[in-house]
Design a protein around this motif. Structure first.
Motif, PDB file in Angstrom:
ATOM      1  N   PRO A 192      72.338  59.106 -33.868  1.00 26.32           N
ATOM      2  CA  PRO A 192      73.906  59.587 -34.154  1.00 26.32           C
ATOM      3  C   PRO A 192      73.753  61.299 -34.289  1.00 26.32           C
ATOM      4  O   PRO A 192      74.904  61.941 -33.974  1.00 26.32           O
ATOM      5  CB  PRO A 192      74.127  59.341 -35.369  1.00 26.32           C
ATOM      6  N   VAL A 193      72.731  62.020 -34.300  1.00 24.21           N
ATOM      7  CA  VAL A 193      72.576  63.276 -34.621  1.00 24.21           C
ATOM      8  C   VAL A 193      72.508  64.107 -33.245  1.00 24.21           C
ATOM      9  O   VAL A 193      72.225  65.101 -33.256  1.00 24.21           O
ATOM     10  CB  VAL A 193      71.399  63.792 -35.394  1.00 24.21           C
ATOM     11  N   ALA A 194      72.946  63.444 -32.101  1.00 23.47           N
ATOM     12  CA  ALA A 194      72.899  64.126 -30.934  1.00 23.47           C
ATOM     13  C   ALA A 194      74.209  64.935 -30.839  1.00 23.47           C
ATOM     14  O   ALA A 194      74.652  65.023 -31.634  1.00 23.47           O
ATOM     15  CB  ALA A 194      73.145  62.970 -29.679  1.00 23.47           C
ATOM     16  N   PRO A 195      74.100  65.841 -29.714  1.00 30.91           N
ATOM     17  CA  PRO A 195      75.142  66.774 -29.423  1.00 30.91           C
ATOM     18  C   PRO A 195      76.617  66.167 -29.655  1.00 30.91           C
ATOM     19  O   PRO A 195      76.984  64.943 -29.186  1.00 30.91           O
ATOM     20  CB  PRO A 195      75.079  67.611 -28.455  1.00 30.91           C
ATOM     21  N   PRO A 196      77.632  67.004 -30.114  1.00 27.72           N
ATOM     22  CA  PRO A 196      79.167  66.341 -30.315  1.00 27.72           C
ATOM     23  C   PRO A 196      79.567  65.672 -29.236  1.00 27.72           C
ATOM     24  O   PRO A 196      80.258  64.554 -29.344  1.00 27.72           O
ATOM     25  CB  PRO A 196      79.665  67.342 -30.966  1.00 27.72           C
ATOM     26  N   ASP A 197      79.271  66.002 -28.103  1.00 27.60           N
ATOM     27  CA  ASP A 197      80.014  65.460 -26.864  1.00 27.60           C
ATOM     28  C   ASP A 197      78.975  64.533 -26.168  1.00 27.60           C
ATOM     29  O   ASP A 197      79.212  64.023 -25.066  1.00 27.60           O
ATOM     30  CB  ASP A 197      80.264  66.679 -25.911  1.00 27.60           C
ATOM     31  N   TYR A 198      77.982  63.957 -26.945  1.00 34.62           N
ATOM     32  CA  TYR A 198      77.018  63.024 -26.190  1.00 34.62           C
ATOM     33  C   TYR A 198      77.316  61.690 -26.488  1.00 34.62           C
ATOM     34  O   TYR A 198      77.241  61.409 -27.937  1.00 34.62           O
ATOM     35  CB  TYR A 198      75.575  63.669 -26.515  1.00 34.62           C
ATOM     36  N   ASP A 199      77.745  60.866 -25.806  1.00 37.12           N
ATOM     37  CA  ASP A 199      77.712  59.321 -26.247  1.00 37.12           C
ATOM     38  C   ASP A 199      76.634  58.543 -26.139  1.00 37.12           C
ATOM     39  O   ASP A 199      76.402  58.409 -24.726  1.00 37.12           O
ATOM     40  CB  ASP A 199      78.912  58.745 -25.327  1.00 37.12           C
ATOM     41  N   MET A 200      75.725  58.243 -26.887  1.00 35.40           N
ATOM     42  CA  MET A 200      74.405  57.776 -26.941  1.00 35.40           C
ATOM     43  C   MET A 200      74.455  56.303 -26.139  1.00 35.40           C
ATOM     44  O   MET A 200      73.957  56.148 -25.352  1.00 35.40           O
ATOM     45  CB  MET A 200      73.900  57.725 -28.191  1.00 35.40           C
ATOM     46  N   ALA A 201      75.368  55.496 -26.537  1.00 33.32           N
ATOM     47  CA  ALA A 201      75.413  54.101 -26.202  1.00 33.32           C
ATOM     48  C   ALA A 201      75.759  54.036 -24.629  1.00 33.32           C
ATOM     49  O   ALA A 201      75.111  53.444 -23.686  1.00 33.32           O
ATOM     50  CB  ALA A 201      76.568  53.463 -26.749  1.00 33.32           C
ATOM     51  N   GLU A 202      76.647  55.164 -24.146  1.00 33.46           N
ATOM     52  CA  GLU A 202      77.110  55.218 -22.807  1.00 33.46           C
ATOM     53  C   GLU A 202      75.952  56.035 -21.899  1.00 33.46           C
ATOM     54  O   GLU A 202      75.678  55.481 -20.942  1.00 33.46           O
ATOM     55  CB  GLU A 202      78.278  56.069 -22.551  1.00 33.46           C
ATOM     56  N   ALA A 203      75.063  56.882 -22.702  1.00 27.62           N
ATOM     57  CA  ALA A 203      73.971  57.340 -21.887  1.00 27.62           C
ATOM     58  C   ALA A 203      72.990  56.257 -21.604  1.00 27.62           C
ATOM     59  O   ALA A 203      72.028  56.309 -20.681  1.00 27.62           O
ATOM     60  CB  ALA A 203      73.429  58.292 -22.770  1.00 27.62           C
ATOM     61  N   ILE A 204      72.643  55.476 -22.767  1.00 31.82           N
ATOM     62  CA  ILE A 204      71.564  54.340 -22.350  1.00 31.82           C
ATOM     63  C   ILE A 204      72.034  53.432 -21.486  1.00 31.82           C
ATOM     64  O   ILE A 204      71.315  53.122 -20.466  1.00 31.82           O
ATOM     65  CB  ILE A 204      71.549  53.514 -23.959  1.00 31.82           C
ATOM     66  N   LYS A 205      73.338  52.933 -21.528  1.00 28.45           N
ATOM     67  CA  LYS A 205      73.757  52.295 -20.268  1.00 28.45           C
ATOM     68  C   LYS A 205      73.821  52.838 -18.861  1.00 28.45           C
ATOM     69  O   LYS A 205      73.235  52.096 -18.041  1.00 28.45           O
ATOM     70  CB  LYS A 205      75.125  51.723 -20.278  1.00 28.45           C
TER      71      LYS A 205
END
Length: 324
Positions: A192-205
């Motif tokens: 969750p501590v990724a940059p504010p505009d970074y969607d981790m779930a979408e990036a994984i997909k």
């Protein structure tokens, strides 16, 4: 030629934080449940045994040093007694397992981010050590080497794995593809501590879809979650822990087919186990259009060389010349 079909399971959950035996027990319960639902392969998150060093992201290195020692004390070796129930479960429930561990190195205090590949006989047939710890992770883990960048022949097909951010490493992924990989396990942690505009779930997909589409294979993604237990453990050093670790869309677990499309409904943030039926014959037709391991490449132009020798930390040289 046999085209394997099987049911796979992937787990999205949190470990029992920094508690090896309790986390192994949790993994065994997941394996039993997956077996009851007909699965013969199960994927677990990155460093599931027994937790991720979140303090690297939310504390200073000095603050985090005491937590590093706690993590090392809960790191494991492959043959540790605490790991044996996992191997027994693989045998008992006819399950292939890929699971992340904090692996103790030979040097005192050394830790690797390692994925274990366990076959359905309970044998550890391989381990992959993360090649490059990502960003703040360099405060914790040593780097792996090319000797663990392998694909393993299993009863469910040729299987390979990469941990988290190294699924963005094109050359590492191609190295696995070139060894005939058809089932890829990509495991992650919720961040969750990724940059504010970074969607981790979408990036994984996106990363999983890229590997599947390029290589025409199945990718199985397993991601951890952040439990209340983890937040409470860190709260004494970071009072605003909830604000830092409660962000949504931080975890994705599911399946991607050879066409790059998601199979079924993935888990986003929620804990659970999801399943998919895998038919490796589905990897054939897409190769007619793009086979980057064959007709759709130019190996007379491109030449990838991979050093698969284990890292040598020291070489002793003996001078045998006689003195005169």
């Amino acid at each position: 030629m046999e085209f394997k079909k099987f049911k796979a399971a992937t787990v999205q959950t949190a470990p029992v934080y920094l508690k090896v035996s309790a986390t192994v027990d949790k993994a065994v319960n997941c394996i039993k449940e997956a077996h009851q639902n007909g699965a013969t392969l199960i994927a677990f998150p990155e460093v599931f045994i027994a937790g991720y060093p979140y303090w690297n992201w939310i504390m200073t290195p000095v603050q985090g040093s005491t937590w590093y020692e706690k993590l090392y004390r809960n790191a494991v070796a492959i043959d540790d007694p605490e790991m044996q129930p996992l191997y027994q479960a693989a045998r008992e429930f006819n399950m292939h397992i890929v699971i992340g561990i904090n692996e103790r190195g030979l040097s005192y205090g050394e830790i690797y981010n390692t994925n274990l590949i366990i076959d359905n006989q309970g044998t550890v047939i391989g381990r992959h050590r993360k090649l490059v710890p990502t960003w703040a992770e360099k405060l914790t883990w040593s780097s792996g080497d090319g000797s663990t960048l392998k694909v393993y022949d299993t009863a469910v097909g040729p299987l390979g794995t990469l941990a988290c951010g190294e699924n963005t490493n094109t050359l590492a992924r191609f190295t696995l593809l070139s060894q005939g990989e058809l089932v890829h396990i990509a495991n992650y942690i919720s961040l969750p501590v990724a940059p504010p505009d970074y969607d981790m779930a979408e990036a994984i997909k996106i990363r999983a879809a890229a590997h599947s589409f390029e290589g025409k294979l199945f990718t199985i993604v397993s991601c951890s979650t952040i439990s209340q237990e983890i937040k409470d453990a860190l709260r004494g050093d970071v009072p605003n822990i909830d604000a830092l670790l409660d962000r949504k869309s931080s975890a994705f677990s599911g399946f991607i087919g050879p066409n790059g499309a998601v199979i079924g409904t993935p888990l986003i943030d929620e804990e659970g186990i999801v399943y998919a039926d895998i038919d490796l014959s589905k990897c054939i037709q897409p190769k007619q259009m793009h086979d980057i391991l064959g007709h759709y490449n130019r190996f007379d132009i491109f030449d990838l060389r991979v050093n698969i020798a284990p890292t040598r930390k020291i070489t002793f040289v003996e001078n045998n010349e006689k003195e005169t």
